[in-house]
Write an enzyme that holds these catalytic residues in place. Structure first.
Site, PDB file in Angstrom:
ATOM      1  N   GLY A 174       4.418  44.271  27.148  1.00 45.44           N
ATOM      2  CA  GLY A 174       4.390  45.093  28.366  1.00 45.44           C
ATOM      3  C   GLY A 174       3.895  46.504  28.066  1.00 45.44           C
ATOM      4  O   GLY A 174       3.140  47.097  28.848  1.00 45.44           O
ATOM      5  N   ASP A 175       4.305  47.040  26.925  1.00 46.97           N
ATOM      6  CA  ASP A 175       3.861  48.396  26.545  1.00 46.97           C
ATOM      7  C   ASP A 175       2.358  48.421  26.296  1.00 46.97           C
ATOM      8  O   ASP A 175       1.671  49.384  26.641  1.00 46.97           O
ATOM      9  CB  ASP A 175       4.598  48.857  25.283  1.00 46.97           C
ATOM     10  CG  ASP A 175       6.100  48.920  25.489  1.00 46.97           C
ATOM     11  OD1 ASP A 175       6.535  49.140  26.635  1.00 46.97           O
ATOM     12  OD2 ASP A 175       6.843  48.734  24.504  1.00 46.97           O
ATOM     13  N   SER A 202       1.525  45.101  16.400  1.00 44.14           N
ATOM     14  CA  SER A 202       0.895  43.997  17.152  1.00 44.14           C
ATOM     15  C   SER A 202      -0.182  44.473  18.128  1.00 44.14           C
ATOM     16  O   SER A 202      -0.911  43.666  18.700  1.00 44.14           O
ATOM     17  CB  SER A 202       1.964  43.241  17.948  1.00 44.14           C
ATOM     18  OG  SER A 202       2.398  44.004  19.063  1.00 44.14           O
ATOM     19  N   ASN A 252       4.984  53.031  21.762  1.00 43.32           N
ATOM     20  CA  ASN A 252       4.117  51.842  21.851  1.00 43.32           C
ATOM     21  C   ASN A 252       3.011  52.060  22.895  1.00 43.32           C
ATOM     22  O   ASN A 252       1.847  51.696  22.674  1.00 43.32           O
ATOM     23  CB  ASN A 252       4.930  50.612  22.260  1.00 43.32           C
ATOM     24  CG  ASN A 252       6.015  50.252  21.260  1.00 43.32           C
ATOM     25  OD1 ASN A 252       5.990  50.701  20.118  1.00 43.32           O
ATOM     26  ND2 ASN A 252       6.981  49.455  21.695  1.00 43.32           N
ATOM     27  N   THR A 270       4.225  42.834  36.465  1.00 44.47           N
ATOM     28  CA  THR A 270       3.731  41.957  35.393  1.00 44.47           C
ATOM     29  C   THR A 270       4.642  40.730  35.320  1.00 44.47           C
ATOM     30  O   THR A 270       5.856  40.831  35.474  1.00 44.47           O
ATOM     31  CB  THR A 270       3.662  42.695  34.036  1.00 44.47           C
ATOM     32  OG1 THR A 270       4.953  43.171  33.684  1.00 44.47           O
ATOM     33  CG2 THR A 270       2.694  43.865  34.093  1.00 44.47           C
ATOM     34  N   LEU A 271       4.018  39.573  35.111  1.00 49.01           N
ATOM     35  CA  LEU A 271       4.738  38.298  35.203  1.00 49.01           C
ATOM     36  C   LEU A 271       4.621  37.481  33.915  1.00 49.01           C
ATOM     37  O   LEU A 271       4.602  36.253  33.956  1.00 49.01           O
ATOM     38  CB  LEU A 271       4.178  37.490  36.386  1.00 49.01           C
ATOM     39  CG  LEU A 271       4.293  38.157  37.765  1.00 49.01           C
ATOM     40  CD1 LEU A 271       3.360  37.492  38.773  1.00 49.01           C
ATOM     41  CD2 LEU A 271       5.731  38.103  38.261  1.00 49.01           C
TER      42      LEU A 271
HETATM   43  O1  RIB Z   1       9.241  47.473  24.678  1.00 50.50           O
HETATM   44  C1  RIB Z   1       9.545  47.203  23.347  1.00 50.50           C
HETATM   45  C2  RIB Z   1      10.304  48.344  22.751  1.00 50.50           C
HETATM   46  O2  RIB Z   1      11.553  48.460  23.397  1.00 50.50           O
HETATM   47  C3  RIB Z   1      10.653  48.195  21.277  1.00 50.50           C
HETATM   48  O3  RIB Z   1       9.650  48.684  20.440  1.00 50.50           O
HETATM   49  C4  RIB Z   1      11.974  48.908  21.153  1.00 50.50           C
HETATM   50  O4  RIB Z   1      11.917  50.055  20.376  1.00 50.50           O
HETATM   51  C5  RIB Z   1      12.401  49.217  22.573  1.00 50.50           C
HETATM   52  O5  RIB Z   1      12.189  50.531  22.916  1.00 50.50           O
END
Ligand code: RIB
Length: 310
Positions: free
Chosen positions: A259-260, A299, A49, A227-228
């Site tokens: 978050g990613d 997303s 991600n 991050t909040l």
């Molecule tokens: O941060 C979200 C991710 O956490 C998801 O895509 C899932 O695969 C886990 O790794």
């Protein structure tokens, strides 16, 4: 991509998963069986991600990871290649299945996630050493904790030795990090839950975030960004200056990978030598779009989408 966008090189060393997602009216309680109303199978994994978020905002991205020799693994690599991500550093393990995450998302956008690491567990310090050229070639190295910890430590150590900027997203957090880790981290980016676990302090507000960030900086992290969620983020710079950044307010549909998205966009901006405050604001804007859409990688917005939403 517009001409004026500066491109940096980001290397993500981390997890690649297939997310099996059920949507339900609420999250099930222990022992409860509930009816879901939608099922989807999408690309995920914190590493994957973050790589996609960095690529969609315009960075040149490479990834080091490990998938299984199965249909999911082949599909995940194909997905990443479609994003223009260099996948030469993704190994294929013949014995373990590609990582899977069981995700439940409630109608109010909350989630629970259970990850079965599978082939992600085969990313060893030796694999990291084999991919040293990829670390040499990048500006910023990003890691999380969904791959074996000794490989994360090997990555941070090698990146530091090679003079690269390091970003650690300590997720999922299970306890304090080994003392020798934080001095290897230029930007430590936990969410409020992870910051509380790592620092051993409650983080329920901006002041809690500051206290936890100060503790983590005392441990050696150069800069800390907590991050909040909808409350934004707290940045503690080396030298002790702190600042709170509000987040755009949106109606959340699914917070998976928000978050990613923040971390991938932030790393891309830092790699492109963009100012820190602007990097955090852009990361917030991208993350706030991601929560209005379902799924992990589906997303994550492109630069054009982030800019047109401004
Ligand atoms: O941060 C979200 C991710 O956490 C998801 O895509 C899932 O695969 C886990 O790794």
């Amino acid at each position: 991509m517009s001409k004026e966008v500066k491109q940096g090189r980001v290397l993500v060393v981390g997890s690649i998963n297939t997310d099996l997602v059920a949507r339900s009216p609420h999250l099930p309680r222990p022992g409860e069986t509930i009816s879901g109303h939608e099922f989807s199978q999408v690309a995920g994994g914190k590493g994957g991600n973050q790589a996609v978020a960095a690529a969609r905002i315009g960075a040149r991205v490479a990834m080091v990871g490990c998938v299984g020799k199965d249909a999911n693994g082949a599909q995940r690599v194909k997905d990443l290649e479609t994003e223009g991500i260099d996948c030469a550093g993704i190994d294929v393990d013949p014995a373990q299945p590609t990582g899977v995450a069981m995700v439940t998302v409630s109608d109010d956008g909350q989630n629970t996630i259970v990850v079965v690491a599978g082939s992600n567990g085969q990313l060893t310090p030796d694999s990291v050493a084999r991919h040293e050229a990829a670390i040499k070639a990048c500006d910023v190295v990003v890691c999380q904790l969904e791959t074996p910890w000794d490989s994360v430590y090997a990555t941070l150590s090698l990146a530091r030795r090679l003079g690269k900027i390091t970003v650690l997203n300590p997720a999922p957090a299970t306890g304090p990090l080994p003392a020798e880790w934080l001095p290897l981290v230029d930007y430590l980016v936990p969410n409020e839950v992870e910051a509380a676990i790592l620092a051993g302090l409650p983080v329920e507000s901006e002041s809690g975030a500051r206290r936890a960030a100060t503790e983590l900086q005392r441990g050696g992290a150069r800069n800390v960004i907590v991050t909040l969620g909808s409350q934004g983020a707290y940045l503690l710079l080396e030298g002790g200056e702190g600042k709170h950044f509000p987040a755009p307010q949106v109606q959340a549909v699914d917070t998976t990978a928000a978050g990613d998205t923040f971390i991938g966009v932030f790393a891309a901006q830092i790699a492109a030598r963009q100012p820190l405050e602007g990097a955090i604001s852009l990361a917030h804007r991208a993350a706030s779009i991601s929560v209005t859409r379902a799924g992990a990688q589906p997303s994550i917005p492109t630069r054009a989408e982030v800019e047109s939403a401004a």
